[in-house]
Scaffold this motif. Structure first.
Motif, PDB file in Angstrom:
ATOM      1  N   HIS A   1     -48.211  -5.656  33.570  1.00 13.26           N
ATOM      2  CA  HIS A   1     -48.606  -6.024  32.215  1.00 13.26           C
ATOM      3  C   HIS A   1     -48.128  -7.454  31.929  1.00 13.26           C
ATOM      4  CE1 HIS A   1     -49.271  -1.799  32.067  1.00 13.26           C
ATOM      5  NE2 HIS A   1     -47.997  -1.471  31.946  1.00 13.26           N
TER       6      HIS A   1
ATOM      7  N   ARG B   1     -47.542 -11.805  24.350  1.00 15.16           N
ATOM      8  CA  ARG B   1     -48.801 -11.517  23.662  1.00 15.16           C
ATOM      9  C   ARG B   1     -49.869 -12.519  24.095  1.00 15.16           C
ATOM     10  NH1 ARG B   1     -48.295  -8.582  18.687  1.00 15.16           N
ATOM     11  NH2 ARG B   1     -46.119  -8.188  18.083  1.00 15.16           N
TER      12      ARG B   1
ATOM     13  N   GLY C   1     -54.026 -10.284  27.072  1.00 12.80           N
ATOM     14  CA  GLY C   1     -55.114  -9.338  27.247  1.00 12.80           C
ATOM     15  C   GLY C   1     -54.733  -7.898  26.980  1.00 12.80           C
ATOM     16  N   ASP C   2     -53.446  -7.588  26.878  1.00  9.75           N
ATOM     17  CA  ASP C   2     -53.014  -6.212  26.646  1.00  9.75           C
ATOM     18  C   ASP C   2     -51.710  -6.259  25.848  1.00  9.75           C
ATOM     19  OD1 ASP C   2     -52.783  -3.522  26.680  1.00  9.75           O
ATOM     20  OD2 ASP C   2     -52.811  -3.289  28.856  1.00  9.75           O
ATOM     21  N   ASP C   3     -51.810  -6.727  24.615  1.00  7.85           N
ATOM     22  CA  ASP C   3     -50.625  -7.038  23.813  1.00  7.85           C
ATOM     23  C   ASP C   3     -49.672  -5.863  23.654  1.00  7.85           C
ATOM     24  OD1 ASP C   3     -51.593  -9.548  23.596  1.00  7.85           O
ATOM     25  OD2 ASP C   3     -52.097  -9.446  21.460  1.00  7.85           O
ATOM     26  N   GLU C   4     -50.209  -4.657  23.467  1.00  5.54           N
ATOM     27  CA  GLU C   4     -49.350  -3.507  23.192  1.00  5.54           C
ATOM     28  C   GLU C   4     -48.465  -3.141  24.384  1.00  5.54           C
ATOM     29  OE1 GLU C   4     -48.871  -2.148  20.191  1.00  5.54           O
ATOM     30  OE2 GLU C   4     -50.131  -3.857  19.636  1.00  5.54           O
ATOM     31  N   LYS C   5     -48.868  -3.556  25.580  1.00  7.13           N
ATOM     32  CA  LYS C   5     -48.074  -3.257  26.775  1.00  7.13           C
ATOM     33  C   LYS C   5     -47.194  -4.440  27.189  1.00  7.13           C
ATOM     34  CE  LYS C   5     -51.241   0.188  28.709  1.00  7.13           C
ATOM     35  NZ  LYS C   5     -52.082   0.566  29.885  1.00  7.13           N
ATOM     36  N   SER C   6     -47.261  -5.516  26.431  1.00  8.68           N
ATOM     37  CA  SER C   6     -46.479  -6.701  26.788  1.00  8.68           C
ATOM     38  C   SER C   6     -44.998  -6.444  26.564  1.00  8.68           C
ATOM     39  CB  SER C   6     -46.927  -7.905  25.954  1.00  8.68           C
ATOM     40  OG  SER C   6     -46.573  -7.720  24.590  1.00  8.68           O
TER      41      SER C   6
END
Length: 917
Positions: free
Chosen positions: A309, A313, A316-321
């Motif tokens: 991941h 932020r 491309g995958d902010d919630e998994k950053s």
């Protein structure tokens, strides 16, 4: 006694960041970070000198070293609060290599060292997580068996797959039709339960006992000894040797060995591990860049077996950053990376682990980067006040500059998109698909362009990665092995292309096509041997070969080259034989032409018949009639070149190759030429046979042609002078230099010079115009170098033809040397291929001698080099040292030579200043 172990921990360190030669890059970074107060697990570094001693003694550990290592391990335990080998509170360590030059993945690392059956139980109780201890144990057994015991890793991979398939049944996963890669994605290691892991460990230990005839070593101290010795041995494994050869890393350096307390990123959701860069290593953009995996060990990120991941932020995958999942650790990491870049004044490549919310740094080093990124980073750091212009010029690897000149995908060309992955390393590459490194090497040796396609690459693939035009991986991220190594090589790479499924068994790559909503709509199967194209700038993969467009040079590149030109003393000219070549060379900053090979003009379809007629003529008059047909062609060529190089020097070498190279050998060609010449084909065939040479390199060529057939050089001289007069009429006369090849005596030069002066006088009288010119010779023979003083009585310039000078000095034919030169370099008989990098001790001494003796006769004699060594940075350092006036190389290597010449000048200036002090 020389200090052999350097300790770091508790805020103190025996070493520092300046000691890369002794502590290796990794060790020096760990010591320096400890001194800076950055959280680093404690440990110690065994110096590279110990590695050298280890090999010198027949791979025996130096006396007393293990006792010193044991004491240092106990000191680590005191700082951490646990003890190595203790069942109730065990200390585990990592044992990692670390050469002074970064060699990512090429040498060996062992994690979780110190485990045995009893300690696993103690660790499980301490961590209150039996799964964690068993997972660490099975990883350790595999790595130790592979690295130390040298058991084929495939055995353990097969055992893991069997265990995974059994676990799938228990979890209700239908794995029967799944490939290995599909099953691994569906059921990752983190989902293997305690009983599966326990059974897997038992099977791994059984494999070790079966292969070695001995049980897996239970004694942690014996494990440590074996691991240290294995790390030293890994300096000479096949992949490390290949990498050293690719990057000119001396074998004598050896590697340091780092032993460090383990921290664990796989303790749960509050733990993780990752790799990050202070700037983008592909583009050079100033942005904190990296990837991480929750509940994982460091090897998981680098190996690419799990899709990582983004750290920040916007990836491309902010919630998994990491920024979202662990904001406190992220904030601390941002602070640390900024501090490290400013401290080391270069882009840093860092490894980190978060254990139960606490951040630890495991490595910092100057990061591998593409050529484009290297230029941008250097220039922007000057603008930011971090480094000087002088440092920026020294910092960019001249060889990497070539990457900027490579073509890119033509945006207007028709193309069929197959898939998209991560743009891991820029550039464009087309080639046949191959699935194995050995196959890539074999096909590339046949002259075939190939794309190496792998689920993920490993260090064992290094030879195939080197041979391939580009690299495509189905798994892994921007910090995976494939991405990091490809950037270091300047290879185009697309990584983490998740739509791709690879079957090594059927040599097939299956691509799932998705619509805009992310729904699968179709599948396309591409087989080994089919052609694909990679766009490393966008991560796109196309079916078939896609046309390319010329590279566009950045403003940063132009700025760096401006600084380099201000610093260098050597002029940089180009080897160019046509007006188009001259235009290209000038666009790359060439200051003239140092070698125009006139024989290349003779092979044109419109001219070759006249050339053959000239060679095969029975008398001088017939030969002159044939030469008259060639004169307008030659004149036209020179006019084109002179226009492109207006006001700049143009050095023209008169005809050099043996005449038989131009002759026909096919029956129809001989019959057609016989009809033109009005002679019998049999007479021409006999003449061709008479002109055949057994050793043409040392035969009837160069100025020897002028002695036997003076009319050939006279025609060429007329064409040159007439073209120069024509161009001079437009007030853009070139600085004309006429060069005689292969001279070995003053008499040869005197005869040829007299003939050319007569032609010049005739042309100048006819045209009513005079053009200045210099007369000189190529130094290609040892005798010419040794008799340079007398040659300089006729020659106004010397140009060293180092290709032939190398052949005649070493007695090695360049065309045949491939059969044994590799073995000579591998055996350290020769340090490098002497046709790639100048043999300074032999050929270099002849060059230095000729310069010295030529200047005694003619103090203002012009000195240059026109062999391929003129574009080699290591050779350029020598040419700066002996004070040549210029180097000449192929047009695409002109920027390389400009930067290398600047670096050589700075180095010589610094050396002179030190001598004065």
């Amino acid at each position: 006694m020389t200090k052999r172990i350097y300790f770091f921990g508790g805020g103190q360190a025996d070493g520092d960041g300046t000691q890369k030669a002794l502590l290796g890059g990794k060790g020096a970074g760990l010591h320096e970070m400890t001194r800076l107060g950055i959280p680093v697990p404690p440990g110690f570094t065994i110096t590279s000198e110990v590695c050298t001693e280890f090999f010198a003694s027949g791979e025996k550990m130096p006396e007393g070293l293990l006792a010193e290592a044991r004491a240092s391990v106990e000191r680590i335990g005191e700082l951490v609060g646990v003890r190595f080998g203790n069942v109730e509170a065990p200390l585990l360590v990592s044992v990692r290599s670390g050469a002074r030059a970064s060699m990512p993945g090429m040498m060996d690392t062992i994690l979780n060292l110190g485990l045995n059956d009893a300690i696993v139980e103690g660790l499980s109780a301490r961590m209150q997580n039996p799964r964690f201890a068993l997972d660490a144990y099975r990883r350790f057994i595999v790595t130790y068996a592979d690295v130390v015991l040298e058991i084929e890793r495939k055995r353990f991979d097969e055992a893991l797959e069997i265990a995974r398939r059994k676990a799938a049944v228990t979890l209700g996963v239908d794995a029967a039709r799944m490939t290995t890669a599909e099953l691994q994605r569906k059921l990752p290691d983190s989902m293997l339960d305690v009983e599966t892991l326990r059974s897997l460990v038992k099977e791994q230990r059984r494999i070790v006992a079966e292969v070695t005839g001995k049980p897996f070593p239970e004694d942690p101290w014996a494990q440590l000894e074996g691991a240290i010795m294995a790390v030293f041995r890994s300096w000479n494994n096949a992949r490390a040797k290949t990498y050293r050869k690719m990057h000119d890393i001396p074998e004598s350096w050896g590697t340091a060995c780092n032993v460090q307390a383990m921290v664990f990123g796989n303790l749960g959701d509050d733990s993780g591990t990752g790799v990050c860069f202070t700037r983008d290593p592909s583009t050079g953009e100033k942005r904190f860049f990296g990837e991480w995996l929750p509940n994982a060990q460091g090897e998981d990120v680098v190996a690419g077996v799990r899709t990582p991941h983004p750290i920040a932020r916007g990836g491309g995958d902010d919630e998994k950053s990491l920024e979202v999942r662990m904001p406190e650790a992220y904030t601390e990491l941002v602070r640390v990376q900024d501090r490290l870049e400013k401290h080391f004044r270069d882009m840093q490549d860092m490894e980190f682990t978060v254990q139960a919310g606490k951040l630890y740094l495991l490595q910092t080093r100057n990061g591998k980067r593409t050529g484009r990124a290297g230029v941008r980073i250097a220039v922007e750091m000057v603008r930011e006040g971090l480094i000087t212009q002088r440092e920026a010029v020294l910092r960019v690897d001249p060889q990497s500059i070539e990457q900027l000149l490579h073509p890119t995908i033509d945006a207007k060309a028709p193309k069929k998109l197959l898939a998209r992955g991560l743009p891991a390393s820029p550039g464009a590459a087309s080639g046949q698909i191959v699935f194995h490194a050995d196959e890539a090497e074999r096909k590339a040796a046949q002259g075939l362009p190939v794309i190496l396609v792998r689920a993920e690459t490993s260090p064992e693939d290094i030879h195939g990665m080197k041979a391939a035009n580009g690299i495509l991986t189905a798994r892994g991220g921007m910090t995976s092995h494939a991405a990091v190594v490809a950037r270091g090589m300047g290879k185009c790479c697309v990584a983490g292309c998740s739509a791709v499924a690879i079957s090594y068994e059927t040599a097939t790559m299956t691509v799932t096509i998705y619509d805009e909503a992310g729904r699968p709509t179709d599948t396309v199967s591409v087989r080994g041997g089919d052609v694909i194209t990679l766009d490393g700038a966008t991560g796109s993969v196309y079916l078939g070969a896609v046309p390319t467009a010329p590279a566009a040079l950045s403003a940063e590149f132009e700025e760096l080259m401006k600084w380099a030109d201000e610093k260098r003393r050597l002029k940089v000219l180009a080897n160019a034989d046509t007006g188009a070549d001259a235009r290209t060379a000038r666009s790359f900053g060439a200051e003239g032409i140092g070698l125009c090979r006139t024989e290349h003009m003779f092979f044109d379809d419109k001219r070759i018949a006249a050339v053959r007629e000239m060679i095969l003529s029975a008398d001088v008059e017939a030969r002159k009639r044939a030469l008259a047909k060639l004169l307008p062609f030659q004149r036209e060529d020179f006019v084109s070149i002179f226009h492109e190089m207006a006001g700049l020097p143009v050095t023209i070498r008169l005809l050099d190759p043996p005449l038989h190279e131009f002759l026909p050998h096919e029956r129809k060609q001989i019959e057609d030429l016989a009809a033109t010449m009005r002679v019998r084909p049999s007479d021409l065939t006999r003449k061709v046979e008479e002109l055949h040479e057994f050793n043409p390199m040392l035969g009837h060529r160069g100025c020897r042609l002028a002695v036997t057939f003076p009319e050939i050089y006279e025609m060429q001289a007329r064409a040159i002078f007439e073209a120069a007069c024509e161009v001079a009429a437009g007030s853009s006369a070139p600085k004309l230099e006429i060069m005689i090849p292969l001279a070995m005596t003053r008499r040869e030069l005197a005869m040829t010079k007299k003939s050319l002066e007569r032609v010049a006088a005739e042309v100048f009288a006819e045209k009513g115009r005079k053009v200045d010119y210099l007369f000189g010779t190529m130094i290609e023979l040892p005798r010419a170098a040794l008799r340079a003083a007398e040659l300089a009585e006729e020659a106004e310039f010397f140009s060293f033809g180092t290709n032939d000078l190398t052949q005649t000095t070493l007695g090695i034919s360049r065309d045949d040397a491939g059969k044994f030169l590799g073995a000579y370099v591998e055996s350290a008989i020769l340090p490098k291929d002497p046709f790639t990098s100048l043999d300074v001790e032999g050929v270099g001494e002849l060059v230095a001698t000729a310069c010295e003796r030529g200047k005694k006769t003619r103090p203002n004699i012009e000195l240059g080099v026109c062999g391929e060594h003129g574009g080699d940075p290591a050779s350029i350092r020598f040419f700066e040292r002996v004070k040549l006036d210029y180097v000449s190389c192929s047009p695409l290597r002109v920027p390389v030579a400009r930067l290398a010449a600047a670096q050589a000048a700075i180095t010589e200036e610094s050396a002179g200043a030190r001598t004065t002090d």
